[in-house]
Design a protein around this motif. Structure first.
Motif, short mmCIF file in Angstrom:
data_model
loop_
_atom_site.label_atom_id
_atom_site.label_comp_id
_atom_site.label_asym_id
_atom_site.label_seq_id
_atom_site.Cartn_x
_atom_site.Cartn_y
_atom_site.Cartn_z
N GLY A 48 0.81 -1.21 0.00
CA GLY A 48 0.00 0.00 0.00
C GLY A 48 0.85 1.26 0.00
N ARG A 49 1.90 1.24 0.82
CA ARG A 49 2.79 2.42 0.89
C ARG A 49 3.48 2.66 -0.45
N LYS A 50 3.98 1.59 -1.04
CA LYS A 50 4.68 1.73 -2.33
C LYS A 50 3.72 2.18 -3.43
N ALA A 51 2.50 1.64 -3.41
CA ALA A 51 1.52 2.05 -4.42
C ALA A 51 1.20 3.53 -4.29
N ARG A 52 1.13 4.02 -3.05
CA ARG A 52 0.87 5.44 -2.81
C ARG A 52 2.02 6.29 -3.34
N GLU A 53 3.24 5.95 -3.00
CA GLU A 53 4.38 6.75 -3.41
C GLU A 53 4.62 6.70 -4.91
N SER A 54 4.57 5.49 -5.47
CA SER A 54 4.81 5.36 -6.91
C SER A 54 3.64 5.91 -7.72
N GLY A 55 2.44 5.86 -7.15
CA GLY A 55 1.28 6.42 -7.82
C GLY A 55 1.39 7.93 -7.98
N ARG A 56 1.93 8.60 -6.97
CA ARG A 56 2.13 10.05 -7.07
C ARG A 56 3.10 10.38 -8.20
N LEU A 57 4.17 9.59 -8.31
CA LEU A 57 5.14 9.81 -9.39
C LEU A 57 4.53 9.50 -10.74
N LEU A 58 3.70 8.47 -10.80
CA LEU A 58 3.01 8.12 -12.04
C LEU A 58 2.11 9.26 -12.50
N ALA A 59 1.40 9.85 -11.56
CA ALA A 59 0.48 10.95 -11.89
C ALA A 59 1.21 12.16 -12.45
N ALA A 60 2.48 12.29 -12.07
CA ALA A 60 3.25 13.44 -12.53
C ALA A 60 3.86 13.22 -13.92
N LEU A 61 3.81 11.98 -14.40
CA LEU A 61 4.37 11.70 -15.72
C LEU A 61 3.48 12.28 -16.82
N PRO A 62 4.07 12.80 -17.88
CA PRO A 62 3.25 13.27 -19.00
C PRO A 62 2.54 12.11 -19.68
N LEU A 63 1.51 12.41 -20.43
CA LEU A 63 0.71 11.39 -21.10
C LEU A 63 1.59 10.47 -21.95
N GLU A 64 2.54 11.03 -22.64
CA GLU A 64 3.40 10.24 -23.52
C GLU A 64 4.10 9.12 -22.75
N ASP A 65 4.58 9.42 -21.57
CA ASP A 65 5.29 8.41 -20.78
C ASP A 65 4.33 7.35 -20.22
N ARG A 66 3.13 7.77 -19.84
CA ARG A 66 2.15 6.78 -19.36
C ARG A 66 1.72 5.87 -20.51
N LYS A 104 9.08 4.58 -17.48
CA LYS A 104 9.32 5.57 -16.43
C LYS A 104 8.36 5.39 -15.25
N ALA A 105 7.43 4.44 -15.38
CA ALA A 105 6.51 4.14 -14.28
C ALA A 105 7.09 3.02 -13.43
N SER A 106 6.92 3.12 -12.14
CA SER A 106 7.45 2.10 -11.24
C SER A 106 6.57 0.85 -11.25
N PRO A 107 7.19 -0.33 -11.19
CA PRO A 107 6.40 -1.58 -11.08
C PRO A 107 5.56 -1.61 -9.80
N ASP A 108 5.91 -0.79 -8.83
CA ASP A 108 5.20 -0.79 -7.55
C ASP A 108 3.81 -0.17 -7.64
N VAL A 109 3.45 0.43 -8.78
CA VAL A 109 2.11 0.99 -8.90
C VAL A 109 1.05 -0.11 -8.93
#
Length: 483
Positions: A58-76, A221-226
């Motif tokens: 849960g903690r990792k999903a929270r932290e990596s999710g914040r980083l994922l949200a900051a990625l531009p659409l192209e990277d997602r 650029k997205a973490s596997p922890d998401v």
């Protein structure tokens, strides 16, 4: 079917996510932030040593999710492509794992219903289509960072309302391996972390799928922890304690299970329960059309939540429609359970429908049949026994159809088409996490737009409220600006 559930203290059972529920959840997160100097935990912590992994996920999903949200659409989108490629290269492993699950489920001692076994099978065209669904998500508009409102309050003072991810989703789903892929894909695209809990029958399949998804994310650029997978009931119970990490729990299952989750968590819950869909054949229907629509809605995928469960027939056309449809049903292997009036038309040989049948989602080639007086009688039946999922009228009278569509209380109300169209992919949403029957949005197939919320962003230059208060208050100009 989805229903939004407020907190226990409200005393409500199956309602929309209420303002008080949102405020309660928000207040909890604020309290957690003030307690951050210690452990940030709102609960006592893991219930056992073995459950520490759930909290860490849960903690990792929270932290990596914040980083994922900051990625531009192209990277997602690139992350989604990496996931699709990894799933393709892992097809053999996924299908082997699925074969293990299917073999276990087929044994009598497993006590797995045939309909559930059908949902469990995952390979061949179904796997290829699911992977294509991940690629289709890349073509869709970015659900986050969308400016919904841009307004000038005064010179140099502006406000924007911008879409943002919900945060971390905890999704408990049935024995459908394809759901793991769809939910993970939607979460990545929408910038959310996700904890997946699959049905016990699909554990090996989902392990292989999530392993492939994580492997794909390693090259992005997205973490596997998401994305994380939970596999036991104990882990599910532990996840329901993670209110500082998980923002929304989505349980897909029976009403009883949804109630259990609601009563055992302080996290907002969006529940996926039964789908009891209807088709009403009006007195002005094209009967050949009615037979084809009803047959498709029943047999195209009997175990789906959007399959028809009850056929309602206007008494004016019952003597013409029922014998024709009964013949087709016999050919297609559909068991009919009929009301007294239907039995008079069809004769013997059919099981009598009971009150319980009208409210049953069979998930099988079984259809209850009832003759009704008119459309008003049909709508009364639907609004009494339906689950607010999808209902259809077959008629050639447009005015009649529009009345039906305006008065039947369901997320989807169709005219002259199969209930099986109630699906995120068919709607062009790319995929879905389920069908919401809440009166409040999201409603119907929940795709990307149902997995985001919004925040207000204000920009000023030393502006203070004092300027706009009191006897000499400066007025706001409230001018809408281009988005």
């Amino acid at each position: 079917v989805w229903t939004c559930l407020p907190p226990q203290a409200q005393g409500a059972k199956m309602l929309s996510l209420s303002r008080s529920r949102v405020l309660t959840a928000a207040a909890s997160r604020v309290a957690a932030a003030h307690a951050a100097s210690s452990s940030r935990a709102l609960s006592a912590g893991p219930s056992s040593e073995a459950m520490k992994a759930v909290w860490e996920a849960g903690r990792k999903a929270r932290e990596s999710g914040r980083l994922l949200a900051a990625l531009p659409l192209e990277d997602r989108n690139k992350a989604l492509e990496r996931v699709a490629q990894s799933l393709e290269s892992s097809q053999d492993a996924i299908q082997k794992a699925n074969a293990v699950d299917c073999e276990k489920a087929s044994k009598p001692e497993a006590n797995v219903a045939p309909a559930l076994q059908a949902r469990l099978k995952f390979g061949g065209a179904k796997l290829r289509d699911t992977i294509q669904g991940v690629r289709d998500l890349q073509k869709l508009e970015d659900p986050i960072n969308q400016v919904q409102l841009h307004r000038q309050l005064d010179e140099g003072l502006t406000m924007k309302r911008v879409t943002v991810p919900l945060g971390v989703l905890g999704i408990i789903f049935e024995a459908r391996p394809d759901a793991a892929v769809q939910i993970a894909g939607l979460s990545i695209k929408s910038g959310n972390g996700v904890l997946l809990k699959c049905g016990r029958e699909a554990v090996e399949s989902c392990k292989a799928i999530v392993e492939a998804i994580k492997e794909g994310l390693k090259g992005s650029k997205a973490s596997p922890d998401v994305v994380a997978l939970l596999t036991s009931r104990e882990e599910t119970a532990e996840m329901m304690k993670l209110k500082q990490y998980v923002d929304l729990i989505i349980p897909r299952g029976s009403n009883e299970f949804v109630q259990y989750v609601m009563q055992n968590t302080e996290i907002p819950v969006l529940g996926h329960a039964d789908g009891v869909c209807h088709i009403f054949v009006d007195k002005e229907a094209d009967l050949a059309k009615a037979v084809e629509i009803t047959t498709d809605a029943k047999i195209q995928y009997p175990s789906a939540c959007n399959a028809v469960e009850t056929l309602l027939v206007d008494t004016t056309v019952a003597s013409k429609l029922l014998p024709t449809f009964a013949e087709r049903a016999q050919k297609e292997g559909i068991e009919l359970r009929v009301c007294g009036e239907s039995a008079k038309v069809l004769g013997g040989g059919y099981a009598a429908a009971t009150e319980e049948d009208w409210a049953t989602e069979y998930c099988d080639k079984i259809l209850s049949v009832k003759v009704v007086k008119d459309m008003s009688d049909a709508m009364q039946h639907i609004n009494t026994f339906g689950s607010r999922h999808t209902d259809c009228i077959v008629t050639e009278n447009e005015a009649t159809a529009r009345t039906f569509q305006s008065q039947v209380d369901a997320a989807g109300v169709y005219w002259n088409c199969s209930t099986r169209f109630a699906d995120g992919f068919r709607y062009g949403f790319g995929a879905e996490v389920g069908i919401s029957t809440s009166m409040m949005p999201p409603r119907g197939p929940v795709g990307l737009e149902g997995l985001v919320t919004y925040r207000y962003m204000m920009s000023g230059n030393g502006h203070v409220v004092h300027t706009y208060a009191g006897d000499s208050a400066k007025p706001f100009n409230h001018k809408d600006l281009p988005k």
